[in-house]
Design a protein around this motif. Structure first.
Motif, PDB file in Angstrom:
ATOM      1  N   ALA A   1      30.519  45.272  48.839  1.00  0.00           N
ATOM      2  CA  ALA A   1      30.657  46.535  49.538  1.00  0.00           C
ATOM      3  C   ALA A   1      30.180  47.701  48.681  1.00  0.00           C
ATOM      4  O   ALA A   1      29.646  48.668  49.175  1.00  0.00           O
ATOM      5  CB  ALA A   1      32.117  46.747  49.922  1.00  0.00           C
TER       6      ALA A   1
ATOM      7  N   ILE B   1      25.365  46.780  47.981  1.00  0.00           N
ATOM      8  CA  ILE B   1      24.848  45.567  48.575  1.00  0.00           C
ATOM      9  C   ILE B   1      23.603  45.139  47.804  1.00  0.00           C
ATOM     10  O   ILE B   1      22.776  45.953  47.457  1.00  0.00           O
ATOM     11  CB  ILE B   1      24.567  45.844  50.051  1.00  0.00           C
ATOM     12  CG1 ILE B   1      25.922  46.046  50.718  1.00  0.00           C
ATOM     13  CG2 ILE B   1      23.836  44.700  50.702  1.00  0.00           C
ATOM     14  CD1 ILE B   1      26.038  47.249  51.519  1.00  0.00           C
TER      15      ILE B   1
ATOM     16  N   ALA C   1      21.263  49.627  54.508  1.00  0.00           N
ATOM     17  CA  ALA C   1      21.249  48.354  53.786  1.00  0.00           C
ATOM     18  C   ALA C   1      20.711  47.228  54.670  1.00  0.00           C
ATOM     19  O   ALA C   1      19.990  46.345  54.201  1.00  0.00           O
ATOM     20  CB  ALA C   1      22.649  48.020  53.284  1.00  0.00           C
TER      21      ALA C   1
ATOM     22  N   ILE D   1      21.101  43.557  53.043  1.00  0.00           N
ATOM     23  CA  ILE D   1      21.996  42.529  53.595  1.00  0.00           C
ATOM     24  C   ILE D   1      21.197  41.813  54.683  1.00  0.00           C
ATOM     25  O   ILE D   1      20.900  42.393  55.722  1.00  0.00           O
ATOM     26  CB  ILE D   1      23.271  43.107  54.249  1.00  0.00           C
ATOM     27  CG1 ILE D   1      23.600  44.490  53.697  1.00  0.00           C
ATOM     28  CG2 ILE D   1      24.455  42.175  54.079  1.00  0.00           C
ATOM     29  CD1 ILE D   1      24.854  45.067  54.307  1.00  0.00           C
TER      30      ILE D   1
ATOM     31  N   GLU E   1      24.221  37.487  57.427  1.00  0.00           N
ATOM     32  CA  GLU E   1      25.172  37.612  56.324  1.00  0.00           C
ATOM     33  C   GLU E   1      26.467  38.297  56.797  1.00  0.00           C
ATOM     34  O   GLU E   1      26.445  39.210  57.592  1.00  0.00           O
ATOM     35  CB  GLU E   1      24.548  38.413  55.177  1.00  0.00           C
ATOM     36  CG  GLU E   1      25.424  38.416  53.939  1.00  0.00           C
ATOM     37  CD  GLU E   1      24.608  38.255  52.670  1.00  0.00           C
ATOM     38  OE1 GLU E   1      23.731  37.378  52.629  1.00  0.00           O
ATOM     39  OE2 GLU E   1      24.860  39.024  51.725  1.00  0.00           O
TER      40      GLU E   1
ATOM     41  N   PRO F   1      31.674  42.486  54.139  1.00  0.00           N
ATOM     42  CA  PRO F   1      33.055  42.440  53.627  1.00  0.00           C
ATOM     43  C   PRO F   1      34.024  42.828  54.743  1.00  0.00           C
ATOM     44  O   PRO F   1      33.634  43.514  55.683  1.00  0.00           O
ATOM     45  CB  PRO F   1      33.050  43.479  52.510  1.00  0.00           C
ATOM     46  CG  PRO F   1      31.621  43.680  52.152  1.00  0.00           C
ATOM     47  CD  PRO F   1      30.824  43.421  53.391  1.00  0.00           C
TER      48      PRO F   1
ATOM     49  N   ALA G   1      38.448  45.538  52.888  1.00  0.00           N
ATOM     50  CA  ALA G   1      37.699  45.556  51.625  1.00  0.00           C
ATOM     51  C   ALA G   1      36.702  46.712  51.614  1.00  0.00           C
ATOM     52  O   ALA G   1      36.542  47.401  50.604  1.00  0.00           O
ATOM     53  CB  ALA G   1      36.971  44.232  51.417  1.00  0.00           C
ATOM     54  N   LEU G   2      36.036  46.928  52.752  1.00  0.00           N
ATOM     55  CA  LEU G   2      35.096  48.051  52.846  1.00  0.00           C
ATOM     56  C   LEU G   2      35.831  49.379  52.667  1.00  0.00           C
ATOM     57  O   LEU G   2      35.366  50.270  51.951  1.00  0.00           O
ATOM     58  CB  LEU G   2      34.388  48.035  54.204  1.00  0.00           C
ATOM     59  CG  LEU G   2      33.224  47.063  54.359  1.00  0.00           C
ATOM     60  CD1 LEU G   2      32.785  46.983  55.821  1.00  0.00           C
ATOM     61  CD2 LEU G   2      32.039  47.490  53.489  1.00  0.00           C
TER      62      LEU G   2
ATOM     63  N   ARG H   1      38.595  49.948  51.085  1.00  0.00           N
ATOM     64  CA  ARG H   1      39.012  50.118  49.686  1.00  0.00           C
ATOM     65  C   ARG H   1      37.855  50.569  48.823  1.00  0.00           C
ATOM     66  O   ARG H   1      37.963  51.502  48.042  1.00  0.00           O
ATOM     67  CB  ARG H   1      39.563  48.803  49.137  1.00  0.00           C
ATOM     68  CG  ARG H   1      41.054  48.617  49.325  1.00  0.00           C
ATOM     69  CD  ARG H   1      41.601  47.573  48.360  1.00  0.00           C
ATOM     70  NE  ARG H   1      40.889  46.314  48.382  1.00  0.00           N
ATOM     71  CZ  ARG H   1      41.086  45.352  49.283  1.00  0.00           C
ATOM     72  NH1 ARG H   1      41.963  45.526  50.245  1.00  0.00           N
ATOM     73  NH2 ARG H   1      40.395  44.221  49.230  1.00  0.00           N
ATOM     74  N   SER H   2      36.708  49.886  48.952  1.00  0.00           N
ATOM     75  CA  SER H   2      35.632  50.194  48.007  1.00  0.00           C
ATOM     76  C   SER H   2      34.917  51.492  48.364  1.00  0.00           C
ATOM     77  O   SER H   2      34.414  52.165  47.483  1.00  0.00           O
ATOM     78  CB  SER H   2      34.653  49.029  47.898  1.00  0.00           C
ATOM     79  OG  SER H   2      33.975  48.881  49.094  1.00  0.00           O
TER      80      SER H   2
END
Lengths: 232, 260
Positions: A105, A108, B47, B53, B57, B60, B64-65, B67-68
């Motif tokens: 995340a 990428i 992306a 990506i 694929e 996340p 998770a996305l 959080r980051s």
């Protein structure tokens, strides 16, 4: 450059060695217990990224709290093939808020970088001993200029990963230089390829190689560490 | 908020100052009112369309996305809905569910579309920016890199299969990042990585042609040769020549697109 026996070394060499050894020791303290925790989790069933993260977090936290140096990032990097739900994984926390590293995340494309070739993984795996990698721009995790202290982790002879921590060169400069402020000679700390980590000479830049040392600087190895001290 | 207070204070002081400097006025330029969800959407869309990506694929998880990216989960959810509406991602339910890049997401097509819509001025400017930053990186790297570090990049590049377009693109991007990092400059490396992410899809587009890929490989090798010799000028010229050739190829490609 003249190479002298460690017994002749000036006190500054001991100061430098002790500074870095403290970081290596702080990391090594938790390594055996961490290895045991990972081993028992594997014995219980498939080891996943989430399980590994839960095991590693308290060890990373302990480094942030008690390493004796300002730690920017800490955690455990799984050996390729260790986990059941991913080929590799970094259980890693970093930054001022100790945020969990989320490679995919965060940027990428980075998750495709094969870390098995990187110095902090490659060297401890091949020597079986702790290593101080860098200085390097850590483009995988922090994008900062760091050294990485890396401890290989073995369970019954099997390599299972690297226990590591990142220290910013900013912190090395801020925390080691004051300890050397009483020195009248130039004290320059270099790594195995001759790259400067920090120097009391303000004109010697961190990151530069020392190529002009000639006979003006005497080289002392930091015993047990991949570092050396050049003294004028 | 403390920040606002500080800004108001500066602004008031500026009223009495003769003329704020240009740098100072830039501080108070509008920052735009684009919402956070739109920012997240744009980041992920770039992306996907850039091929970072690939199709199929898994993204996340929402949490998770969140959080980051340091945004609320609801913001991520909003962005994912928009990406789904644009057909860039699909969401599957169940045990192995999650958000996946749509199988129809072909970065070459997205990039061709972007190239077609881009002016030559903008394309050349991207090349100029990419070249300037990359030359600065290799200049420092020539003074600072150890021969063993250069040799390892060369070895990994030699192991990359140039017949496989995607594998080659990834290996070339990685080599470029590693070269930038040899500068020992965190700022320049970050900037180079950002530009690499922007320029790489275009290099991938011209790299559909095997001879162009071979040219790209030779260009990286020329930089590595120069770094090994510690020759900053030669490393910078190699970068400059490579970017100039690439931009020329992209302009040719663009003209073919316009004719088609």
């Amino acid at each position: 450059m003249k190479a002298l026996q460690a017994t002749d070394a000036p006190a500054a060499v001991d100061t430098v060695t002790a500074f870095f050894q403290r970081g290596v020791d702080a990391l090594g303290e938790g390594t055996r217990e961490l290895a045991a925790d990972v081993a028992s989790a594997r014995a219980e069933g498939p080891l996943t990224r989430a399980k590994l993260d839960a095991i590693v977090l308290p060890y990373a936290q302990a480094l942030f709290d008690r390493a004796g140096v300002t730690v920017y990032g800490a955690g455990f990097i799984a050996a390729i093939g260790l986990l059941n739900d991913a080929s590799g994984h970094l259980s890693w926390w970093q930054g001022p808020r100790h945020s969990k590293l989320e490679l995919a995340a965060q940027n990428i494309g980075k998750e495709h970088i094969d870390y098995s070739e990187l110095e902090w993984y490659r060297v401890p795996v091949s020597t079986g001993k702790p290593h101080i990698a860098g200085p390097h721009v850590d483009y995988l995790c922090s994008d900062e200029y760091t050294i990485t202290v890396a401890y290989p982790v073995f369970v019954g002879g099997e390599f299972i990963g690297v226990h590591g921590m990142d220290v910013l060169l900013d912190a090395v400069e801020g925390e080691l230089l004051p300890l050397l402020s009483g020195e009248t000679e130039e004290i320059t700390v270099i790594n195995a390829v001759g790259r400067v980590l920090v120097s009391t000479n303000p004109h010697r830049a961190t990151g530069d190689p020392v190529r002009d040392a000639g006979d003006t600087l005497t080289r002392y190895e930091c015993e047990g560490l991949p570092l050396a001290v050049l003294v004028s | 908020m403390r920040d606002n207070g500080a800004m108001q204070h500066s602004a008031r002081r500026d009223d009495t100052a003769a003329q704020p400097s240009r740098m100072q006025s830039a501080v108070f330029l509008p920052i735009g009112d684009e919402g956070r969800a739109e920012l997240v959407e744009r980041r992920i869309a770039e992306a996907i369309t850039g091929g970072l990506i690939p199709a199929g694929e898994r993204l996340p998880s929402e949490s998770a996305l969140a959080r980051s990216l340091r945004v609320a989960p609801v913001t991520v959810r909003e962005a994912l809905v928009a990406l789904r509406d644009r057909g860039l991602i699909v969401t599957r339910r169940g045990r192995n569910g999650g958000s996946f890049v749509a199988d129809s997401a072909d970065p070459a097509q997205f990039t061709a579309k972007r190239l077609g819509a881009m002016s030559r001025v903008a394309l050349r400017d991207l090349g100029a920016h990419y070249s300037a930053i990359t030359r600065a990186c290799v200049g420092l790297a020539a003074a600072r890199a150890d021969a063993s570090e250069v040799a390892r990049i060369r070895q990994r590049l030699a192991n990359a299969d140039a017949a496989d377009e995607k594998a080659w693109r990834r290996a070339a991007d990685e080599a470029q990042t590693e070269i930038a990092a040899l500068s020992q400059s965190a700022r320049l490396t970050r900037e180079q990585m950002r530009l690499q992410a922007e320029f790489s899809p275009f290099l991938g587009l011209i790299g559909q042609d095997a001879s162009a890929r071979e040219q790209q490989r030779r260009a990286v090798l020329a930089v590595l040769d120069a770094l090994e010799r510690g020759d900053a000028d030669a490393a910078a010229s190699a970068v400059d020549a490579f970017v100039r050739d690439s931009v020329a190829l992209l302009i040719d490609h663009q003209m073919r697109l316009h004719r088609a």
